[in-house]
Write an enzyme that holds these catalytic residues in place. Structure first.
Site, PDB file in Angstrom:
ATOM      1  N   ARG A  45       0.869  -1.181   0.000  1.00 32.78           N
ATOM      2  CA  ARG A  45       0.000   0.000   0.000  1.00 32.78           C
ATOM      3  C   ARG A  45       0.903   1.227   0.000  1.00 32.78           C
ATOM      4  O   ARG A  45       1.516   1.551   1.007  1.00 32.78           O
ATOM      5  CB  ARG A  45      -0.904   0.003   1.231  1.00 32.78           C
ATOM      6  CG  ARG A  45      -1.804   1.234   1.357  1.00 32.78           C
ATOM      7  CD  ARG A  45      -2.615   1.155   2.658  1.00 32.78           C
ATOM      8  NE  ARG A  45      -3.478   2.306   2.825  1.00 32.78           N
ATOM      9  CZ  ARG A  45      -3.112   3.458   3.395  1.00 32.78           C
ATOM     10  NH1 ARG A  45      -1.868   3.614   3.852  1.00 32.78           N
ATOM     11  NH2 ARG A  45      -3.967   4.456   3.507  1.00 32.78           N
ATOM     12  N   SER A 114     -12.482  -3.074   2.775  1.00 37.29           N
ATOM     13  CA  SER A 114     -12.557  -2.270   3.995  1.00 37.29           C
ATOM     14  C   SER A 114     -14.013  -2.002   4.351  1.00 37.29           C
ATOM     15  O   SER A 114     -14.834  -1.732   3.466  1.00 37.29           O
ATOM     16  CB  SER A 114     -11.856  -0.922   3.798  1.00 37.29           C
ATOM     17  OG  SER A 114     -10.492  -1.118   3.492  1.00 37.29           O
ATOM     18  N   LYS A 143      -3.944   7.406   8.298  1.00 41.41           N
ATOM     19  CA  LYS A 143      -5.191   7.724   7.585  1.00 41.41           C
ATOM     20  C   LYS A 143      -5.925   8.802   8.385  1.00 41.41           C
ATOM     21  O   LYS A 143      -6.790   8.517   9.193  1.00 41.41           O
ATOM     22  CB  LYS A 143      -6.067   6.468   7.449  1.00 41.41           C
ATOM     23  CG  LYS A 143      -5.507   5.433   6.503  1.00 41.41           C
ATOM     24  CD  LYS A 143      -6.518   4.356   6.172  1.00 41.41           C
ATOM     25  CE  LYS A 143      -7.370   4.738   4.991  1.00 41.41           C
ATOM     26  NZ  LYS A 143      -8.233   3.637   4.515  1.00 41.41           N
TER      27      LYS A 143
END
Length: 210
Positions: A45, A114, A143
């Site tokens: 990621r 998610s 995040k």
């Protein structure tokens, strides 16, 4: 078809990459240290790199994950997942939808989705998800826009959606004990492991605790 019982074991120690947290340290050495220590699943990621660099990282990590027998997941980029023959992809709520992702990757690749709400989790299952990434559980620096999931919502998803799941978001060795009663299949960790100088030792610590 994906073996979901086997998948539960693979989700236990789920490491997610983030070059920014490594602050200039050797990316491949750091990730290999984590794999060597017992990471069971790795997700590539990287939000701040271009497609060419992403593919280069994916191809090299595919080799490393095969070397250590670790499942390899690509975040969001289905094209790159297919090019490097990753074991699967993970999509968020703002990425390509799960149903389309499943169409592209076929039935034999792992699809993670998610979810922050019961509705998102139920839809993910309907659309063909193999596992859920539930979170954010605690506030997190990786995040900043992520909304937290309450323990009540987590319990509701667990009771009503029969899928393997990992918990993600701000989880560290000090607060992971609060999540253990929910008996997740694993924990998806980014900064709590990657910020440490000795990643190998840190993964070993996590494996003892979880």
């Amino acid at each position: 078809m994906v073996d979901r019982q086997g998948l539960k074991k693979d989700l236990k120690m789920y490491l997610i990459t983030d070059s920014n947290i490594l602050e200039g340290r050797d990316f491949y050495k750091c990730i290999e240290d984590g794999l060597r220590a017992g990471t069971t699943m790795l997700q590539l990621r990287e939000k701040d790199i271009d497609g060419g660099e992403f593919l280069e990282k994916a191809l090299k990590l595919r080799e490393l994950t095969r070397k250590y027998g670790v499942k390899f997941i690509i975040n969001d980029r289905i094209d790159i997942a297919l090019l490097c023959d990753a074991d699967g992809v993970h999509v968020g709520q703002s990425d390509i939808d799960a149903k389309s992702a499943r169409k592209l990757i076929g039935e034999d690749k792992i699809l993670g989705v998610s979810a922050r709400t019961l509705e998102e989790a139920q839809k993910a299952k309907e659309d063909g998800a193999d596992y859920l990434g539930i979170g954010t559980m605690f506030s997190t620096s990786t995040k900043l826009d992520a909304k937290s999931v309450s323990f009540e919502t987590l319990e509701e998803i667990k009771q009503k959606v029969d899928l393997p799941f990992v918990l993600i978001g701000g989880i560290n060795l000090d607060n992971v004990g609060k999540l253990k009663p929910f008996n997740p299949d694993g924990y998806a960790i980014i900064s709590a492991i990657l910020k440490e100088q000795d990643i190998y030792a840190e993964v070993k610590k996590w494996l003892e605790v979880i």
